[in-house]
Motif scaffolding. Structure first.
Motif, PDB file in Angstrom:
ATOM      1  N   LEU A 246      -4.495  10.259  -8.715  1.00 37.62           N
ATOM      2  CA  LEU A 246      -4.467   9.063  -7.868  1.00 37.62           C
ATOM      3  C   LEU A 246      -3.092   8.958  -7.241  1.00 37.62           C
ATOM      4  CD1 LEU A 246      -7.055   8.335  -9.445  1.00 37.62           C
ATOM      5  CD2 LEU A 246      -6.133   6.058  -9.794  1.00 37.62           C
ATOM      6  N   CYS A 249      -2.679   4.199  -5.143  1.00 34.94           N
ATOM      7  CA  CYS A 249      -3.947   3.459  -5.281  1.00 34.94           C
ATOM      8  C   CYS A 249      -3.750   2.220  -6.153  1.00 34.94           C
ATOM      9  CB  CYS A 249      -4.994   4.331  -5.969  1.00 34.94           C
ATOM     10  SG  CYS A 249      -5.481   5.744  -4.991  1.00 34.94           S
ATOM     11  N   SER A 266      -6.084   4.161  -1.839  1.00 27.89           N
ATOM     12  CA  SER A 266      -7.380   3.478  -1.907  1.00 27.89           C
ATOM     13  C   SER A 266      -7.341   2.350  -2.922  1.00 27.89           C
ATOM     14  CB  SER A 266      -8.488   4.470  -2.294  1.00 27.89           C
ATOM     15  OG  SER A 266      -8.625   5.436  -1.297  1.00 27.89           O
ATOM     16  N   LYS A 267      -8.281   1.436  -2.765  1.00 31.57           N
ATOM     17  CA  LYS A 267      -8.375   0.304  -3.660  1.00 31.57           C
ATOM     18  C   LYS A 267      -9.619   0.507  -4.521  1.00 31.57           C
ATOM     19  CE  LYS A 267      -8.273  -4.638  -3.149  1.00 31.57           C
ATOM     20  NZ  LYS A 267      -8.491  -5.749  -2.253  1.00 31.57           N
TER      21      LYS A 267
END
Ligand code: G1P
Length: 350
Positions: A246, A249, A266-267
């Motif tokens: 990740l 994020c 990204s969430k």
């Protein structure tokens, strides 16, 4: 004791997904649906499982090869034509022999107390059958039971005016005496040999069939909405485990990310499962989202949905909600709201 799981249904209400893939193998939380039933049998110490499968059943062999290697002894019993549940049971006669057995419908998703159900059956020395019942709001699409003092008085398949709200929930304990009854059975209006009719015939012959109230979760997974509900239940139980990488994020709630997946800017909002080897960038994912292996997601927002392996979504401006994207399907460069059910290998592209 042996169990028999019926998996040979055609899955018409789940088309187009069930054209290439049998309904009971649809992925939920990145495992085949029927694997959750098999887990529960194993927990109760049942390891001999007969699977009634359709003639084209290569994908089922993955259950023993990938999901339950060495732990379960499977017997594959082919039902050559979809002539009904009771017909499917009859195909397994020589496998089941002269012992009582547990019968499960492979398209029912439930948290079943197998031990308690078996114990209850054994507690009635004269029982020739015991049927798991569930109370539902609209019983008209199911087998409906009338019960008194734990005994079933009458069973009716899909009645237009149901006599009770207790339905047949896809789990039965049966004595082998059921086989002789099925042999004499006539097809129903839909041209099938119904289990409900076989049991009703036993009741009429004065054979004791008992009712057992199934208190856990139950869902018929014959439709897209049912499948998404099962997906939600599975996701509620996952823990955190990040095997992929990740970068930049945010993560809230329980999230699982498979090995080899790379997620950037990204969430992630759990409950959320992302499979192996996925590429995700600038996305907002979850809650209640299953992403299969090898998916690619760029600049999209998804929740309460199921992406099967190899699905790809890119530059989709509106949130994708309560949707199912089939294997290797693509959504690209457009915006639409509402539910999307996209078949394997299909594309929406603008
Ligand atoms: C079958 C049975 C029905 C039962 C239901 C549970 O219906 O015939 O008695 O209540 O499964 O899912 P079908 O799925 O074949 O319409």
């Amino acid at each position: 004791m042996k169990a028999l799981i019926l998996c040979a249904g055609t899955g018409t209400r789940l088309r187009p997904f069930t054209h290439p893939l049998p309904k009971s193998l649809m992925p939920v939380g990145n495992r085949p649906l029927v694997a959750y039933l098999i887990d529960q049998l194993m927990e109760a110490g049942i390891r001999e499982i007969g699977m009634v499968v359709p003639p084209r059943h290569r994908e089922f062999l993955e259950l023993s090869r990938v999901w339950f290697p060495e732990k379960v002894v499977f017997e594959w019993i082919v039902q050559h034509q979809p002539l009904g549940l009771a017909h499917a049971v009859l195909q397994a006669r020589s496998y089941l022999q002269e012992e009582p057995f547990l019968l499960l419908l492979g398209d029912n998703f439930m948290q079943l107390d197998v031990r308690q159900m078996v114990q209850q059956f054994r507690s009635f020395p004269d029982a020739e059958g015991l049927v798991a019942l569930k109370r539902v709001r609209d019983p008209r699409k199911f087998g409906v039971a009338e019960v008194a003092e734990k005994r079933i008085l009458r069973l009716t398949e899909k009645p237009s005016k149901p006599a009770s709200n207790q339905i047949v929930a896809g789990a039965y304990m049966l004595n082998p005496s059921v086989f002789q009854v099925i042999e004499q059975l006539k097809p129903s209006a839909r041209g099938e040999l119904e289990m409900t009719d076989a049991l009703q015939e036993m009741v009429q012959q004065g054979r004791p069939i008992y009712a057992w109230e199934h208190k856990g979760f139950w869902q018929d997974v014959g439709s897209a909405a049912g499948l998404l509900k099962a997906n939600k239940i599975v996701l509620q139980k996952i823990g955190n485990r990040i095997d992929g990488t990740l970068q930049g994020c945010s993560v809230t709630g329980p999230v699982r990310v498979g090995a080899g997946s790379r997620i950037v800017r990204s969430k992630l909002q759990g409950p959320l499962i992302i499979g192996q080897g996925c590429t995700i960038e600038g996305a907002q994912l979850g809650p209640y989202l299953t992403v299969g292996d090898g998916c690619a997601i760029r600049r999209a927002h998804l929740r309460d949905s199921l992406l099967m392996s190899g699905a790809c979504i890119q530059d989709w401006q509106k949130p994708v909600v309560r949707s199912i994207l089939g294997r290797n399907s693509t959504l690209k460069g457009a915006a639409s709201s509402g539910r999307i059910l996209l078949a394997d290998d299909s594309t929406i592209w603008s």
